[in-house]
Design a protein around this motif. Structure first.
Motif, PDB file in Angstrom:
ATOM      1  N   LYS A 101       0.791  -1.184  -0.031  1.00  0.00           N
ATOM      2  CA  LYS A 101       0.049   0.048   0.042  1.00  0.00           C
ATOM      3  C   LYS A 101       1.029   1.137   0.000  1.00  0.00           C
ATOM      4  O   LYS A 101       0.483   2.366  -0.696  1.00  0.00           O
ATOM      5  N   LEU A 102       1.940   1.119   0.733  1.00  0.00           N
ATOM      6  CA  LEU A 102       2.886   2.319   0.833  1.00  0.00           C
ATOM      7  C   LEU A 102       3.570   2.615  -0.490  1.00  0.00           C
ATOM      8  O   LEU A 102       3.656   3.757  -0.905  1.00  0.00           O
ATOM      9  N   GLU A 103       4.034   1.548  -1.243  1.00  0.00           N
ATOM     10  CA  GLU A 103       4.504   1.550  -2.840  1.00  0.00           C
ATOM     11  C   GLU A 103       3.691   2.197  -3.458  1.00  0.00           C
ATOM     12  O   GLU A 103       3.977   3.254  -4.269  1.00  0.00           O
ATOM     13  N   ASP A 159       1.544   6.920  -6.954  1.00  0.00           N
ATOM     14  CA  ASP A 159       0.682   7.589  -7.564  1.00  0.00           C
ATOM     15  C   ASP A 159       0.619   9.067  -7.003  1.00  0.00           C
ATOM     16  O   ASP A 159      -0.133   9.861  -7.308  1.00  0.00           O
ATOM     17  N   GLY A 160       1.912   9.401  -6.196  1.00  0.00           N
ATOM     18  CA  GLY A 160       2.020  10.573  -5.704  1.00  0.00           C
ATOM     19  C   GLY A 160       1.140  11.128  -4.558  1.00  0.00           C
ATOM     20  O   GLY A 160       1.029  12.282  -4.169  1.00  0.00           O
ATOM     21  N   SER A 161       0.488   9.997  -3.776  1.00  0.00           N
ATOM     22  CA  SER A 161      -0.410  10.433  -2.771  1.00  0.00           C
ATOM     23  C   SER A 161       0.243  11.190  -1.585  1.00  0.00           C
ATOM     24  O   SER A 161      -0.415  11.912  -0.689  1.00  0.00           O
ATOM     25  N   TYR A 162       1.672  11.092  -1.280  1.00  0.00           N
ATOM     26  CA  TYR A 162       2.103  11.574  -0.215  1.00  0.00           C
ATOM     27  C   TYR A 162       2.812  13.049  -0.733  1.00  0.00           C
ATOM     28  O   TYR A 162       3.459  13.830   0.149  1.00  0.00           O
ATOM     29  N   LEU A 163       2.617  13.615  -1.914  1.00  0.00           N
ATOM     30  CA  LEU A 163       3.279  14.651  -2.241  1.00  0.00           C
ATOM     31  C   LEU A 163       2.587  15.859  -2.193  1.00  0.00           C
ATOM     32  O   LEU A 163       1.842  16.472  -3.278  1.00  0.00           O
ATOM     33  N   LYS A 164       2.108  16.370  -0.877  1.00  0.00           N
ATOM     34  CA  LYS A 164       1.142  17.112  -0.705  1.00  0.00           C
ATOM     35  C   LYS A 164       1.337  17.694   0.774  1.00  0.00           C
ATOM     36  O   LYS A 164       2.035  17.059   1.649  1.00  0.00           O
ATOM     37  N   PRO A 165       0.707  19.003   1.083  1.00  0.00           N
ATOM     38  CA  PRO A 165       0.886  19.360   2.521  1.00  0.00           C
ATOM     39  C   PRO A 165       0.361  18.370   3.577  1.00  0.00           C
ATOM     40  O   PRO A 165      -0.817  17.553   3.421  1.00  0.00           O
ATOM     41  N   GLN A 222       1.847  11.635   7.119  1.00  0.00           N
ATOM     42  CA  GLN A 222       0.918  10.429   6.346  1.00  0.00           C
ATOM     43  C   GLN A 222       2.007   9.366   6.157  1.00  0.00           C
ATOM     44  O   GLN A 222       1.847   8.323   6.542  1.00  0.00           O
ATOM     45  N   TYR A 223       2.952   9.741   5.490  1.00  0.00           N
ATOM     46  CA  TYR A 223       3.917   8.783   4.986  1.00  0.00           C
ATOM     47  C   TYR A 223       4.840   8.083   6.215  1.00  0.00           C
ATOM     48  O   TYR A 223       4.752   6.762   6.108  1.00  0.00           O
ATOM     49  N   ARG A 224       4.968   8.909   6.961  1.00  0.00           N
ATOM     50  CA  ARG A 224       5.876   8.437   8.210  1.00  0.00           C
ATOM     51  C   ARG A 224       5.113   7.512   9.188  1.00  0.00           C
ATOM     52  O   ARG A 224       5.589   6.658   9.644  1.00  0.00           O
ATOM     53  N   ASP A 225       3.987   8.051   9.501  1.00  0.00           N
ATOM     54  CA  ASP A 225       3.097   7.314  10.317  1.00  0.00           C
ATOM     55  C   ASP A 225       2.661   5.890   9.525  1.00  0.00           C
ATOM     56  O   ASP A 225       2.483   4.721  10.079  1.00  0.00           O
ATOM     57  N   MET A 250      12.493  13.299  -0.125  1.00  0.00           N
ATOM     58  CA  MET A 250      11.857  13.843  -1.464  1.00  0.00           C
ATOM     59  C   MET A 250      10.325  14.534  -0.825  1.00  0.00           C
ATOM     60  O   MET A 250      10.097  15.582  -1.231  1.00  0.00           O
ATOM     61  N   ILE A 251       9.591  13.330  -0.087  1.00  0.00           N
ATOM     62  CA  ILE A 251       8.248  13.488   0.239  1.00  0.00           C
ATOM     63  C   ILE A 251       8.218  14.757   1.352  1.00  0.00           C
ATOM     64  O   ILE A 251       7.510  15.659   1.605  1.00  0.00           O
ATOM     65  N   LEU A 252       9.571  14.764   2.236  1.00  0.00           N
ATOM     66  CA  LEU A 252       9.567  15.770   3.208  1.00  0.00           C
ATOM     67  C   LEU A 252       9.745  17.117   2.686  1.00  0.00           C
ATOM     68  O   LEU A 252       9.282  17.876   3.211  1.00  0.00           O
ATOM     69  N   GLN A 253      10.584  17.185   1.748  1.00  0.00           N
ATOM     70  CA  GLN A 253      10.820  18.604   0.970  1.00  0.00           C
ATOM     71  C   GLN A 253       9.660  19.066   0.388  1.00  0.00           C
ATOM     72  O   GLN A 253       9.604  20.229   0.405  1.00  0.00           O
ATOM     73  N   ALA A 254       8.756  18.150  -0.127  1.00  0.00           N
ATOM     74  CA  ALA A 254       7.538  18.537  -1.009  1.00  0.00           C
ATOM     75  C   ALA A 254       6.409  18.957   0.123  1.00  0.00           C
ATOM     76  O   ALA A 254       5.432  19.652  -0.402  1.00  0.00           O
ATOM     77  N   ASP A 255       6.538  18.589   1.193  1.00  0.00           N
ATOM     78  CA  ASP A 255       5.444  19.048   2.406  1.00  0.00           C
ATOM     79  C   ASP A 255       5.304  20.531   2.875  1.00  0.00           C
ATOM     80  O   ASP A 255       6.808  20.920   3.861  1.00  0.00           O
TER      81      ASP A 255
END
Length: 626
Positions: free
Chosen positions: A414-416, A421-427, A432-435, A471-476
């Protein structure tokens, strides 16, 4: 024939080939190869048509088997063998050897008879000489093969001209039993009853004097006294009437003379109780496998025109036996590991299986090995077992990795998909990714807690996801600069902590490997010393037996007043006592030499053991998630 199994009938062990040269029959060699336990070898020799085969059938517990025959020709050709479970001693096989009758006038080959007699002496632990009538000078002259033993058998490869070898022969020669058949005299000396043993020893009494006639009289007697430390005699009355003796195989016990039956039973019980396992120089007990190889070594020496030498035979036998011992011990280890180990499994459980399998393998090696004085072959076995165990540990890790990977792919699927699909690239996407990662890591650990590579696989996975996490962190954009810095550091710490868990996992494997090495070292040393103690105990008994025989001989020489021979005998006794003393003194140095040798081998093996096994596993992991 399996170890300790039953042969329904005898087979020919040694025969003449088409060129009238002796050879070992393959069928008999194959049977001996299957006997992995110590053998007690009883040979019967004697003039043809003296009833040798009947005694051997009795020892086998059978009415028939070895050919008896009822005509004047010799029935047995070459040497025939019958292997039966020992009736008294568990874990031992009784090997009965019935030899071709000596002195067959039709055959007329005196040298052939000599070699048959020599082979019976060389292969047996108890030699039964069968004769008819009485033990008199004529009977002893017919036993001239005894006087030729020193010409046809050598104990040592190199012997000084003036060196007396009688003690060396006495150590390695079998015990001697004289079976006198159709005996009709009363066992009396003067008016006093005597035993059959007294009768034999009286017949072997030497005459004083140095004339040629006296020397000829003394020679066979001296040879029997000098070569055979243990001598025993049985006298048998005629078993049945002449007519019935022509069909001995058909007769039932109640058709035989009761006194003959009683003596036959006493003879069998003596052989069962007193006959020792076959040994060679150094007190080394041999198995059926070694006996077959020994027969081939001796026969090959005779075929090539050489004099069989016990020392050379031991060297040849050692090469043959030790190579096979390593092969069969390793095969035992591999089979045991494959049958018991269900990979992947806990390293401690695998270690316990390894310990059991290795112990059995060492036992196989010790049973089969021969004269491995410097532990060259045992060290080779130690290295090969560790190579196999190393591969098994590696396979255990690789199997664990595969199963962990399968769980990890399932759990983090599910994480992959969310990453794809870029679900974590948002504020708020990073939290959400970390948890999600933490939740899935806990689920993964719960499902792989019994796996030995669980933390290492997760560590590699976390490291592989470090760039994506950043990358996800930088995009948040919902995180402040301080929160952003904190999360970067936290992510690094998590990777380091997970790496530490993986290292701890590997440290446990390394610790297990060291414990395995310690147990291996102890097992090898323990097995060697148990074997050494058995051999030294046998050597001690052999030396004591020879010393007692020499002291008895000295007393006998004193009684008849042969002073020159008394002086010579005392020198033999002094030399023997000195050898026994030196052997006792050398025990500690032998112990230290073996201990150091096995320790050095262990030290050479261990450094490469864990890194190779673990490193191979980690290289497989490193390819994951690239």
């Amino acid at each position: 024939m399996a170890c300790g199994g039953f042969m329904p009938a005898p087979v020919c062990l040694i025969e003449n080939d088409e060129n009238e040269k002796l050879r070992v029959r393959k069928e008999a060699k194959y049977i001996l190869d299957g006997i992995k336990e110590p053998v007690i070898v009883v040979s019967v020799v004697g003039l043809y048509r003296t009833g040798k085969s009947y005694l051997m059938n009795r020892l086998a517990g059978q009415q028939s088997g070895f050919a008896l025959g009822s005509t004047i020709e010799s029935k047995t050709k070459g040497i025939w063998m019958w292997c039966v479970p020992h009736p008294y001693k568990n874990g031992h096989t009784l090997v009965l050897l019935d030899t071709e009758g000596l002195g067959d006038v039709k055959k007329g080959d005196e040298k052939h008879d000599t070699w048959i007699f020599c082979l019976a002496v060389l292969l047996s632990s108890t030699l039964v000489y069968n004769s008819l009538g009485v033990i008199d000078n004529m009977a002893l002259e017919k036993l001239h093969y005894i006087t030729e033993l020193t010409e046809n058998i050598r104990v040592k490869a190199e012997v000084s001209r003036d060196e007396d070898q009688s003690a060396d022969f006495m150590r390695v020669f079998p015990s001697f039993v004289w079976a006198v058949r159709d005996f009709t005299l009363e066992l009396k000396m003067g008016n006093k009853p005597i035993t059959s043993d007294d009768y034999l020893e009286s017949a072997l009494t030497l005459k004083p004097g140095s004339s040629a006639q006296t020397e000829q009289y003394n020679l066979p007697r001296r040879c029997l006294r000098h070569f055979f430390a243990v001598r025993k005699c049985f006298v048998f009355p005629r078993p049945a009437s002449t007519e019935n003796m022509r069909r001995m195989e058909e007769l039932k016990e109640n058709d035989l003379d009761s006194e003959f039956l009683e003596q036959a039973n006493t003879f069998c019980h003596y052989i069962y109780d007193k006959a020792d396992p076959k040994t060679v120089s150094g007190g080394r007990t041999i198995t059926g496998t070694a006996l077959g190889n020994l027969a081939e070594v001796y026969v090959e020496a005779i075929r090539s025109g050489k004099v069989p030498c016990l020392e050379n035979a031991v060297v040849s036998l050692a090469k043959i036996q030790n190579v096979r011992a390593v092969e069969q011990a390793l095969e035992s280890y591999i089979n045991e590991m494959l049958s018991m180990a269900q990979l992947p499994m806990d390293p401690e459980d695998l270690s316990n299986i390894h310990t059991v399998a290795e112990k059995k393998a060492i036992e196989v090696f010790i049973t089969m090995s021969f004269n491995d004085n410097d532990q060259i072959y045992q060290k080779e076995l130690m290295g090969k077992i560790f190579d196999e165990y190393q591969q098994m540990c590696q396979q255990n890790q690789e199997q664990s990795i595969r199963e962990c990977e399968a769980v990890l792919l399932n759990v983090f699927d599910k994480l992959e998909k969310g990453i794809s699909d870029g679900s974590y690239l948002k504020p708020g996407g990073y939290r959400q990714y970390r948890d999600m990662f933490r939740h899935m890591a806990e689920e993964y650990r719960a499902r792989t807690q019994s796996q030995i590579m669980s933390e290492e696989v997760l560590s590699k996975f976390l490291k592989a996801k470090e760039e994506i996490g950043n990358m996800i962190l930088q995009a948040d954009e919902s995180l402040s600069a301080a929160e952003h810095e904190t999360e970067v550091q936290r992510l690094r710490n998590e990777i380091l902590e997970q790496r530490q868990r993986g290292l701890e996992e590997q440290n446990r494997l390394q610790e297990q490997a060291f414990q395995d090495m310690q147990r291996t070292h102890k097992e090898h040393v323990d097995q060697i010393f148990r074997q050494m103690e058995r051999e030294q105990e046998r050597m001690r008994r052999d030396n004591e037996r020879v010393l007692e025989a020499k002291l008895r001989e000295k007393e006998a020489l004193l009684l008849i007043g042969i002073e020159q021979q008394v002086f010579s005998m005392q020198r033999q006794i002094d030399r023997l006592q000195s050898e026994i003393h030196k052997e006792e003194e050398s025990k500690p140095s032998k112990f230290n030499r073996i201990l150091n040798g096995i320790g050095i081998t262990a030290a050479m093996i261990l450094p490469g053991f864990v890194p190779k096994a673990v490193g191979c596993g980690l290289s497989a992991i490193s390819k994951l998630f690239k």
